[in-house]
Design a protein around this motif. Structure first.
Motif, mmCIF file in Angstrom:
data_model
loop_
_atom_site.group_PDB
_atom_site.id
_atom_site.type_symbol
_atom_site.label_atom_id
_atom_site.label_comp_id
_atom_site.label_asym_id
_atom_site.label_seq_id
_atom_site.Cartn_x
_atom_site.Cartn_y
_atom_site.Cartn_z
ATOM 1 N N ASP A 1 28.240 43.263 37.469
ATOM 2 C CA ASP A 1 29.282 42.081 38.077
ATOM 3 C C ASP A 1 27.559 41.975 39.285
ATOM 4 O OD1 ASP A 1 31.087 40.768 36.671
ATOM 5 O OD2 ASP A 1 32.072 40.940 38.903
ATOM 6 N N ASP B 1 24.486 40.660 37.442
ATOM 7 C CA ASP B 1 25.203 39.681 37.795
ATOM 8 C C ASP B 1 24.396 38.757 39.150
ATOM 9 O OD1 ASP B 1 25.126 38.939 34.920
ATOM 10 O OD2 ASP B 1 27.979 38.912 35.691
ATOM 11 N N ALA C 1 38.856 41.878 37.971
ATOM 12 C CA ALA C 1 38.831 40.722 38.840
ATOM 13 C C ALA C 1 39.654 40.612 39.972
ATOM 14 C CB ALA C 1 38.438 39.211 38.443
#
Length: 154
Positions: A57, A60, A96
């Motif tokens: 992440d 990202d 998550a």
């Protein structure tokens, strides 16, 4: 609860223990869904899987923050359970969760960051280079104590 927060180096601006940093965002933790997805792992394996998801992440995040140093960053924090909300939408990574408030510098246990030599591969991966993306995924993140945050090379 221990969380692994994806971040970028330019977000580490807190200087005193009470300073807030990394406000509400998707984070990763050892969740029931992660345990179910990886039934043969132990606690250490689940923590590593959550940490790797946060590193992914972070890559990202770098796509949306081109001004940030091109290094993945995972900030490990220990927050009260009430600071963690329901995870993101169905189909999300099993680790998550949602950090519902800003973590403070006092809650940071440590940070993990790519070594500067990986920056070229990170930039190439962000540009779509599949081989570079694989090298980044294989690169180990270096551990830094919270007291060393200001000494992280970029």
């Amino acid at each position: 609860m221990r969380l692994y927060l994806p971040a970028t180096l330019d977000e580490l601006t807190a200087t005193t223990e009470g300073d807030a940093l990394l406000a509400g965002r998707t984070a990763h933790a050892v969740t029931q869904a992660l345990r179910a997805a990886l039934p043969d792992e132990d606690e250490e394996g689940w923590e590593f899987a959550a940490h790797l998801a946060a590193a992914d992440d972070s890559l990202d995040l770098l796509r949306s923050r081109p001004e940030a140093p091109a290094l993945r960053l995972v900030v490990t924090v220990d927050v009260p359970d009430d600071a963690v909300g329901v995870g993101p939408q169905p189909g999300a990574t099993p680790s998550a969760v949602l950090l519902t408030r800003a973590a403070t510098l006092a809650e940071v246990a440590c940070v993990h960051v790519d070594e500067p030599a990986v920056a070229g591969d990170v930039r190439a991966a962000l540009s779509g280079d599949v081989a570079a993306d694989e090298r980044v995924a294989e690169a180990d993140l270096l551990w830094y104590d919270v007291s060393e945050i200001g000494d992280i090379p970029t």
